[in-house]
Scaffold this active site. Sequence first.
Site, PDB file in Angstrom:
ATOM      1  N   ASP A  29      52.843  33.546  12.950  1.00 36.89           N
ATOM      2  CA  ASP A  29      52.891  34.701  12.314  1.00 36.89           C
ATOM      3  C   ASP A  29      53.498  35.281  12.460  1.00 36.89           C
ATOM      4  O   ASP A  29      54.092  35.734  14.068  1.00 36.89           O
ATOM      5  CB  ASP A  29      52.049  35.012  11.692  1.00 36.89           C
ATOM      6  CG  ASP A  29      50.705  35.731  12.742  1.00 36.89           C
ATOM      7  OD1 ASP A  29      50.633  35.521  13.449  1.00 36.89           O
ATOM      8  OD2 ASP A  29      50.558  36.736  12.010  1.00 36.89           O
ATOM      9  N   GLU A  41      52.685  37.483  15.300  1.00 32.17           N
ATOM     10  CA  GLU A  41      52.048  36.751  16.813  1.00 32.17           C
ATOM     11  C   GLU A  41      50.786  36.448  17.405  1.00 32.17           C
ATOM     12  O   GLU A  41      49.921  36.979  18.357  1.00 32.17           O
ATOM     13  CB  GLU A  41      53.092  37.573  18.276  1.00 32.17           C
ATOM     14  CG  GLU A  41      53.719  38.438  17.303  1.00 32.17           C
ATOM     15  CD  GLU A  41      54.678  39.120  18.794  1.00 32.17           C
ATOM     16  OE1 GLU A  41      55.685  38.713  19.628  1.00 32.17           O
ATOM     17  OE2 GLU A  41      54.490  40.493  18.757  1.00 32.17           O
TER      18      GLU A  41
HETATM   19  C1  NOJ Z   1      51.364  42.497  20.916  1.00 32.33           C
HETATM   20  C2  NOJ Z   1      51.495  41.501  19.828  1.00 32.33           C
HETATM   21  O1  NOJ Z   1      52.878  41.928  19.341  1.00 32.33           O
HETATM   22  C3  NOJ Z   1      50.294  41.973  18.764  1.00 32.33           C
HETATM   23  O2  NOJ Z   1      50.227  41.687  17.644  1.00 32.33           O
HETATM   24  C4  NOJ Z   1      49.613  41.102  19.309  1.00 32.33           C
HETATM   25  O3  NOJ Z   1      47.878  41.405  18.664  1.00 32.33           O
HETATM   26  C5  NOJ Z   1      48.734  41.814  20.274  1.00 32.33           C
HETATM   27  N1  NOJ Z   1      49.927  41.743  21.445  1.00 32.33           N
HETATM   28  C6  NOJ Z   1      48.046  40.591  20.949  1.00 32.33           C
HETATM   29  O4  NOJ Z   1      48.624  39.517  20.903  1.00 32.33           O
HETATM   30  C1  NOJ Z   2      53.941  43.320  17.234  1.00 31.80           C
HETATM   31  C2  NOJ Z   2      53.874  43.383  15.769  1.00 31.80           C
HETATM   32  O1  NOJ Z   2      52.901  42.320  15.598  1.00 31.80           O
HETATM   33  C3  NOJ Z   2      55.200  42.491  15.970  1.00 31.80           C
HETATM   34  O2  NOJ Z   2      54.942  41.819  14.264  1.00 31.80           O
HETATM   35  C4  NOJ Z   2      56.289  42.830  16.801  1.00 31.80           C
HETATM   36  O3  NOJ Z   2      57.823  41.969  16.469  1.00 31.80           O
HETATM   37  C5  NOJ Z   2      55.856  43.065  18.586  1.00 31.80           C
HETATM   38  N1  NOJ Z   2      54.589  44.227  17.647  1.00 31.80           N
HETATM   39  C6  NOJ Z   2      57.259  44.339  18.974  1.00 31.80           C
HETATM   40  O4  NOJ Z   2      56.772  44.981  18.024  1.00 31.80           O
END
Ligand code: NOJ
Ligand code: NOJ
Length: 454
Positions: free
Chosen positions: A178, A181
């Site tokens: 999603d 991530e």
């Molecule tokens: C960084 C991701 O972008 C974020 O969405 C996630 O919760 C953490 N890493 C852990 O996977």
């Molecule tokens: C975490 C977020 O969940 C994700 O959507 C985003 O792409 C990354 N951070 C980088 O900003």
Amino acid sequence: MTLEEWLFQEQDRAEVLLLRNVSPRGALRGAIVASSSRDNPDYFYDWIRDSSISVKAILVLYLSASDREARRRHRRILEDFVDFTNVVQETAGFNGIGLGEPKFTVEGLPYTGPWARPQNDGAAIRAIELIRWAFILLDQGEEGLVRERLYNPQRPDSSPILRDLDYVARVWSAPCFDLWEEVWGDHFFTRSMIRKALLAGSLLARRLGDDAAVDAYREQAQAIADSLRMFWNPEQRALIATRNPRYFTPRSGLDTSVILATLGGYVRDEPPHTRLFPVDHEQVLATASVLEKVFASLYPINDPARGIPGIAIGRYPEDRYNGYVTDSLGNPWPGLTISMGWYYYDLAAHLRARSRITISAINLPFFEALPSNGLRVRPGDEILAGDPKFRAIIDAVMRRGDTFMERVRYHINPDGSMSEQMNRDTGFQQGARDLTMGYSAFLLTIRARLAPRI
Ligand code: NOJ
Ligand code: NOJ
């Protein structure tokens, strides 16, 4: 300072801070970093989702530029973005993932560490924004450039739009990670973006005389629409984020990404009856209302006793990512709180264009929660345009949108900068500083507020 004055001031800040993350020193031109933060957390990468959403804001800056110099600068960024897209579309295969690769180095190489991949929303959002750019160029009489740089059916392998569309058309029904991530499954957000990309692609194909593509993309968009209707959960009275999920810990499925999926208007010329989940769809209204309630009671800074306007909004209630580590407690995000404001502004624009507002058992909680000075509504009510109640509802929707902006104003850094998150107990900014997407959300929301369009 009034809210209006502050919004104008912050608009200038957001533009400057956003542009700092575009082609930063040491990066290939056209790379847009998610944040300038290089450690704790390291966000000095180009995420396709983040940079494409930022390009949407840059297109707005380009169109509204007040002088030729600004317009030239913004155009340069858009051209650089197309160049960078060509590079990453070429290198994307290095990890064996192809265009589902979510994250690239600023040199344009796929990130090689372990990551949640593929994520198929990125290529779709990029296609949507490149198509928007193509239409702008066509309107400016630059068809040659569109065919050369963006969309040429004779050379699909070197047409960035066609590469993205062909990719998402191929993978839309396959599960992926999603936008946050984390979750593997079929996502409302991802599929909504893919559907929109294919519809937009179909319109561009028609304009360019690529007849074979017109129906192919449209038919796929139709199939995706059928799948999206299955995300309604009647018990929760909400559209849920993911079907067939593989969660590591249980989740409710309530998620702000569902609201994000409805924002930002429609594909050009899309007739109203084909709009699948317009912002005033009863299921979207119900979802917004459930999400607000959940976040209102989840974060201590939302306690009404603190007397801060609006509700701070996060990703989803079970979130454990605090901007640094993932085994903590999630926080509200400024960009998502702003986006909730955007939702209300888009909603006001939609309602204004309607001839009536119909109250149903499903959307009742939403309308009941509006701050509309004693206005009473009941299921079955039909409020016609022209009735003072109609106007009162739209005014209340706009006012409610403003409360989300007031909330962000309250917690923002004194210099107008924002990070990814704001602390759930104190409201202070935390996580990646100067999150590019947050500034994009701000600029797009201001535009929705000032120049309501549908
Ligand atoms: C960084 C991701 O972008 C974020 O969405 C996630 O919760 C953490 N890493 C852990 O996977
Ligand atoms: C975490 C977020 O969940 C994700 O959507 C985003 O792409 C990354 N951070 C980088 O900003």
